[in-house]
Design an enzyme around this catalytic site. Structure first.
Site: not given
Lengths: 346, 346, 346, 346
Positions: A150-152, A154
């Protein structure tokens, strides 16, 4: 010979971003892209930035045709889709990179709790590799199925890792105060994502619990060698792209700031897509807009109190760029192939 | 062997954009960049998107050193700078591309009137080639000094040209209602360009007269074969990049919409950086954000009343991208070298 | 005794704006607000800016209850709703102000053509008064049913009126290049209105024809005393509120700029909500954000070529504020009651 | 008789905001406004939203004239100005409300350390009252000199106070992760505040130390009855107005969430400008845009881990609105006089 790429669910922002990046990849070529809702529509009719680069239309998702046409398939779909469709591809020897959440949480019970559905592909879940190259590069190279982070997660993991891997932080009291641009909410027609709702305003959401929290705790616990507990507060900020993670932790024993800086620089030395800024820096999300890099700065404003600032483009290093990075690893290509673009500033 | 590039005045937005584009140019290399104010500062300290791509610092502008180090020099300076410095380079055989306004107006009296200073390099002015490849490609190839067009003039000319070249418009009654993102105002610390002044607001400016108007009239008059008179109203719109020109003209004799569409498509067939959209389209500036393309749509809402919509990224096709396109022509490189990036969407 | 106000369809932006304005109206009180979708929800749960000002919930639309509870009902609904429901209120003596389009076009055939449905209330259409106080103040005072003008039509008419009323413009060649903030598209979950679609971008739309064009032509033709033909091009600009109309016309006989300025100042002398700026001005939409004023500047960049700049807040003078102004006229209240707020800047 | 108000340094955003608010104050009237740089300019020439409301021009600051013309003077100046000029007014019986920082820190050594200058008015510093009505209402009523709180300190204190006053938090480990709109940086022509620098991007700043931190610690320590230590990380978010404070603390003993909610509601019961949201809420800054209210929500995502969300408009409750609230207290007016405006949404 170029890697033949398929994309399932290509009408969202991670889909168009995959197309943008892959259009310039020297060793890959998109051969199929699917969408139930837009089957028959040319991709450049939906996304005019692609005009002149693609002669491709969305098709209905059909595992047999995808398996024929592709060496690897990216899933840019909501959770629940890949777990049903990916196995049919994997069994035919196609590699799969899931940008969704189906294969991120190792524990199917945890998946069921956070995503509100049973996991229907537990065998493949057991074989999936969590695709953060900075921690699992070699595993990814050997994988058949990659769970793209996921973005968060990472931005948060890359910020905490240098300290947690060495046992230097109190692992039970971490705080991640994270801020996302609106594209993180996807290309979905919902009122809260309207320009007039999300614009010129700032708010937190999901303080009671967000699905990225167990993902982060799972991975950080592996590398910390102990259970990590994280307070995780996401916010929506009125910009299109970008994540800014402000990470708080307490040192378990004193360390001076120069040591901290050296620790971060050493940890990411040679990493193609992590940039440790000079001491005292404050990375801005625009410094990574459109690029596949994570920029990090570490601070100690009071003795023992660590503040790490970590920024990525949520659609690139936080999604499609990292997915291509994983594809490069899967196929033995240069890890940065197709990912050389500089961030767009201003 | 790569073309050695110098940049004079590299601390503005066209400067950083040249650096961004040239970092990925396969046949060019930036060997010098100057700034009086920032001499000694690394370029990536000022512009963090460049980190990892440049090991270069700003230097004091010194014509001799530039002439030694460079095959071509870009001037990304306010008007009045290039006319003094460029001749010293030109005389030493260095080619010059001026992104400023010093060599755009053929008539030095007109220059004096609109820019408030005498022209101090009339000989070179006489030799300068106006660098719009879509009208003067062959001249540019042979040029020593290229006057890179203004941002509004690029979007406006490309929109009007197909009709004016054929004598199909009343040339005395053209209207260009143009809208620019704030980066068009440059990286200058002025109150009107503050986030809280330019943000969430829209206004016209310079209705009484803008310097791009004589530039457009000059060039369009050449290709129309008669004097063109233009009412030109620029506006500031709360976005970072992009120009949207809405162009109004009256047909001198009736023409149906399909003919119009065919005319535009024929005119720009084979042009690498002009994209005529399907009939009925409305190009958005974001479809060209970061890319070197001009997208155009032509409409006829009432018989005889033409409306052309033309969008570019003001920093790319409207400045630094077009400058690199001109450099490619000057040095016999593929015209699109280094300019292949897709627009960033969203 | 306060005027008792009902609002039908209060979940959109004109609805919340009516509530905001009426909360501070000294002589009016909202007694009912309806919404099928949100019946039972408190208005301040949907719109938190209302917390502390209202103790009111949405109810199902019920003409009998509305007629009992209200002296006037505002319709903040899509076209097609008011024409069915308003007559039931009007027949019971309730006055109606329709912020939608049902009663704006005098000609039911024109309505059918532009809105794609037959007009089902032709009798009331014949009695409706077009609610632009600057042209029809006395008629409005006597009206039972007011058709509140569209947002673009308000800004456009106020800009053209001083010249057209005097026969000073070529009425067949008017151009309105208009730009709207995204709130003009309403609080509707559609992809083009998402932050990541409408943000940081600019585009035209509906160049082939927009419903506000016949409305403007109808009204301007009345006051010009001849048929007015208008080329009308709307654009979406990345801001929340505001309309900027850039209006082009040719003088039918020469006039100097001081005369023009004097003409505009005389026309709007004493108008509480029209502000003619000093000669040479460029009004910004933020100068009217949240206020019920139209600010206008007139220019003549070439002899005979007029450019009028006219700005309003589309939700206030372009919708809910003007509706309250009309209510004040209907009930003999001071015309500016409840409308004294200054624009919010920055 | 109306309170006669002077404003020193009225060309910034807090200045225009004072003018906006006071234009609608029923019991106050601005009689003088000063600016060295703009002396002679009408206030509505600089700030067009004021047109029609003021017939006033900036004048040179002159203590004698101000003392004659005013009952109270607001200082909307950078630090270092009020400490020199305010005493001359105070000695003549004029009350002073300083929106700058000169009188906020009780300890002149702390002032010198954080603001880089000696305090030149220690006597008056000793008499100044910190103007947060929610903690010092009665002191303010009796004051001659009010130190209006900073924007971050207002949002942060109001969020932490209910817990700290009762000794319920570990006072040594507080974290305030705060986000501000760009107007917090003032109306100053600096490159970082440009639309193209601050727009579409997010970053932290001053992690090593920000002047609002000692102010917050000073006040919270008073009400906690012990030394409070705060980690304070400010961020810039691409919006014009608004502060969002995300506040983290650890409960010193367990407490359930309903108790927490009740505690906050009880603490602010009857407060005209603090709104405790229902349990589970996430206040958005736009819900307070232009209004003088602080909206607060309290969460406990893990047992013992408190997260308080607190939003204000930095220019209203964070500056000019609170200053008018203080003026009302100083002069025995209704505390909410002139402050009744609803927030502008959208």
């Amino acid at each position: 010979m170029k890697v033949r790429v398929g994309i399932v669910g290509g009408t969202g922002y991670t889909g168009v971003e995959l197309l943008r990046i892959l259009a310039q990849h020297p060793q890959a070529r998109v051969t199929a892209i699917t969408s139930r809702g837009e089957a028959g529509t040319r991709v450049d009719a939906l996304f005019p930035n692609l005009r002149g680069f693609y002669d491709l239309a969305f098709s209905e998702p059909d595992p047999l045709r995808l398996a024929d046409a592709c060496d690897v398939v990216f899933f840019a779909t909501p959770h629940g889709v890949a777990m049903d469709l990916a196995p049919q591809l994997l069994e035919r020897g196609v590699k799969v990179i899931d940008l969704g959440a189906d294969f991120r949480l190792r524990d199917p019970e945890s998946f069921a709790r956070w995503y509100g559905m049973d996991h229907r592909s537990r065998d493949w879940l057991a074989q999936a590799v969590y695709g953060l190259p900075e921690t699992r590069r070699n595993e990814i190279r050997e994988a058949r199925l990659v769970a793209n982070p996921g973005c968060y997660p990472t931005a948060t993991q890359l910020g905490f890792l240098p300290l947690l891997e060495r046992g230097l932080l109190d692992a039970q009291g971490l705080i991640a105060d994270v801020k996302s641009g609106v594209s993180g909410a996807g290309r979905t027609a919902r009122i809260p994502n309207l320009f007039c709702e999300a614009g010129d305003s700032f708010s937190a959401y999901a303080v009671a619990g967000h699905r990225h929290q167990p993902e982060i705790e799972q991975e950080l616990s592996v590398w910390a060698g102990q259970e990590v507990l994280l307070t995780f507060v996401p916010h929506l900020t009125p910009m299109i792209r970008g994540i800014h993670a402000t990470l708080y932790g307490r040192l378990s024993s004193p360390m001076d700031t120069a040591e901290l800086q050296a620790l971060f620089e050493a940890r990411y030395q040679g990493e193609p897509f992590v940039d440790v800024l000079p001491a005292g820096s404050h990375p801005a999300t625009r410094s990574v807009r459109g690029g596949n890099v994570c920029r990090i700065a570490v601070h100690q404003p009071r003795p023992g109190q660590i503040v790490v600032l970590s920024v990525i483009d949520n659609l690139v290093k936080g999604a499609s760029g990292q997915a291509v990075q994983n594809m490069n690893l899967l196929f033995g290509l240069p890890e940065d192939a197709g990912l050389g673009a500089l961030a767009l500033l201003p």
